[in-house]
Design a protein around this motif. Structure first.
Motif, PDB file in Angstrom:
ATOM      1  N   ASP A  62      74.165  64.940  36.550  1.00 26.64           N
ATOM      2  CA  ASP A  62      73.296  64.864  35.374  1.00 26.64           C
ATOM      3  C   ASP A  62      73.531  66.061  34.456  1.00 26.64           C
ATOM      4  OD1 ASP A  62      70.946  63.703  33.899  1.00 26.64           O
ATOM      5  OD2 ASP A  62      70.086  65.648  34.419  1.00 26.64           O
TER       6      ASP A  62
ATOM      7  N   LYS B 274      79.861  59.673  32.455  1.00 24.57           N
ATOM      8  CA  LYS B 274      78.584  58.997  32.682  1.00 24.57           C
ATOM      9  C   LYS B 274      78.756  57.579  33.211  1.00 24.57           C
ATOM     10  CE  LYS B 274      73.996  58.933  31.915  1.00 24.57           C
ATOM     11  NZ  LYS B 274      73.054  59.875  32.532  1.00 24.57           N
TER      12      LYS B 274
ATOM     13  N   ASP C  16      73.309  63.898  42.268  1.00 22.06           N
ATOM     14  CA  ASP C  16      72.692  63.377  41.041  1.00 22.06           C
ATOM     15  C   ASP C  16      72.341  64.508  40.082  1.00 22.06           C
ATOM     16  OD1 ASP C  16      72.924  60.848  42.054  1.00 22.06           O
ATOM     17  OD2 ASP C  16      70.800  60.632  42.588  1.00 22.06           O
TER      18      ASP C  16
ATOM     19  N   ASN D  84      77.036  65.725  32.783  1.00 17.16           N
ATOM     20  CA  ASN D  84      77.008  64.706  31.734  1.00 17.16           C
ATOM     21  C   ASN D  84      76.235  65.186  30.509  1.00 17.16           C
ATOM     22  OD1 ASN D  84      78.549  62.597  32.942  1.00 17.16           O
ATOM     23  ND2 ASN D  84      76.832  62.120  34.284  1.00 17.16           N
ATOM     24  N   LYS D  85      75.206  65.985  30.725  1.00 14.61           N
ATOM     25  CA  LYS D  85      74.477  66.550  29.585  1.00 14.61           C
ATOM     26  C   LYS D  85      75.372  67.476  28.769  1.00 14.61           C
ATOM     27  CE  LYS D  85      69.636  66.320  31.021  1.00 14.61           C
ATOM     28  NZ  LYS D  85      68.425  67.104  31.377  1.00 14.61           N
TER      29      LYS D  85
END
Length: 411
Positions: free
Chosen positions: A335, A316, A331, A338-339
């Motif tokens: 995203d 992140k 992106d 990273n989740k």
């Protein structure tokens, strides 16, 4: 004044008259809260066990006993501390050793190289290892950090990393980075985010040749807090669907901290270290690098796997862009990745430091973050420089290598 006094007294009298009704209502509400806290877990557990009885009628007569045993187990865990609970619920990551095992003695052992090589394999497989009660000096940390990498097959030109903000003539030398909360980059910056998830990172991943093993010894802690989190990149890869994994395996990502460290250097009055930082490729002021999104985590040393598994290599805090995709596509995928790191607590591990007995750790390129704010926390860190990240299409994921079921085996 005289005309107002009776009115004020009357109001106070009305409030006083409400004291007992309010007290009764407060006691009633407290009783409801306590009863809910007592009854809800029992009802939930009994209901769950009754569900087992539907599939296995033979346990019907044992529902109460099983429920009581489970409740005792459940409420008996908190006194063990969050650290032990974390290890219990994270079997795929982390290993702790008691204080009677001294790493300084391991360095002096006749078979030190064999022991250190075994330790390197263990750390690479488990992600991080914790050693309590260590008397390891800063010089010992440097020797061990270099040997871990050498004995796991890192290139001969790879040494120990020199942090960009380490002061020239630092009291413990260039290769020991003093980690201190007094020099946190965004500590007093009003426009900085208060979301600690943005601070997840992988050590020196913005270098062309990043870290392999990190040693950290904390010797000053706040009264509370200062814990550290790790997440398992091997396990994140295992949770990718096969089509998504195949797509990501051919992509690279930009890791960039140029603006971050430039501002930090200005804040601290330090010039960035632009000379060689543990490897001939790690030089200059361009603190950015392009690495595979899916990385094969380390090669082999004399046919000893360390480990050769696939891992997701983004984070992140530092990974800014997937090369070759549009910004929107990049992106969206970053995203999601990273989740997977941030929102799957079963692949995370949290460690509570203790300084009364000199705790220390060895980590295989972790993703640490901290949970303290304006409190003093100081330690010494030594970071080994490994190999240039690469992707091997013949590598396996951790679950298949260990014979564990995959998330998409039935898909």
């Amino acid at each position: 004044m005289d005309s107002k006094a009776p009115r004020e007294k009357g109001r106070l009298g009305k409030i006083a008259n409400l004291r007992w009704p309010l007290l009764v209502w407060a006691i009633f509400g407290t009783a409801l809260t306590l009863s809910d806290g007592i009854l809800t877990p029992a009802v939930s557990v009994v209901s769950a066990v009754e569900g087992i009885a539907v599939a296995q009628p033979s346990v019907t007569n044992a529902i109460v006993g099983i429920s009581i045993a489970f409740l005792i187990f459940l409420f008996g865990l908190p006194p063990l501390g969050t650290q032990k609970i974390t290890f219990f619920f994270a079997p795929g990551m982390g290993e702790e050793f008691p204080g009677d095992l001294q790493l300084s003695e391991l360095l002096k052992a006749p078979n030190a190289d064999t022991l250190i090589q075994d330790l390197a394999v263990l750390i690479s497989e488990r992600g991080v290892a914790f050693f309590r009660g260590q008397d390891l000096s800063a010089e010992d940390m440097k020797v061990l950090g270099q040997k871990l990498g050498e004995l796991s097959g890192k290139p001969a030109e790879s040494g120990l990393h020199i942090h960009h903000l380490t002061e020239v003539n630092s009291p413990k030398g260039d290769q020991v980075h003093i980690v201190t909360s007094t020099r946190r980059v965004d500590r007093y910056r009003g426009d900085s985010s208060r979301l600690h998830s943005l601070k997840w990172h992988s050590d020196s991943c913005y270098e062309p040749v990043p870290s392999d093993y990190t040693l950290l010894k904390i010797h000053t802690l706040p009264a509370s807090g200062g814990d550290t989190l790790w997440a398992n990149g091997y396990e994140v890869y295992s949770r990718l669907s096969p089509p998504l994994a195949r797509m990501l395996e051919g992509l690279n990502a930009l890791h960039d901290v140029r603006s971050h460290y430039t501002k930090a250097g200005e804040d601290f009055g330090n010039k960035l270290r632009t000379g060689e930082r543990g490897h001939p490729l790690n030089t200059g002021q361009d603190l950015c690098a392009i690495h595979p999104v899916i990385r094969t985590q380390y090669a082999y040393y004399h046919f000893v796997p360390v480990t050769g598994w696939k891992a997701v290599f983004v984070n992140k805090g530092v990974t800014k862009r997937i090369i070759g995709l549009s910004k929107d596509e990049s992106d969206a995928i970053l995203d999601y990745l990273n989740k997977l790191f941030l929102e799957n607590h079963d692949l995370q591990l949290r460690f509570k430091w203790k300084v009364d007995n000199g705790g220390g750790l060895l980590a295989d390129d972790p993703l640490p973050t901290s949970d303290y704010e304006d409190q003093l926390r100081v330690g010494d860190r030594v970071v080994g420089v490994g190999e240039k990240p690469y992707y091997d299409p013949n590598a396996k994921d951790r679950r298949r290598a260990l014979g564990l079921p995959g998330f998409f085996d039935d898909k």
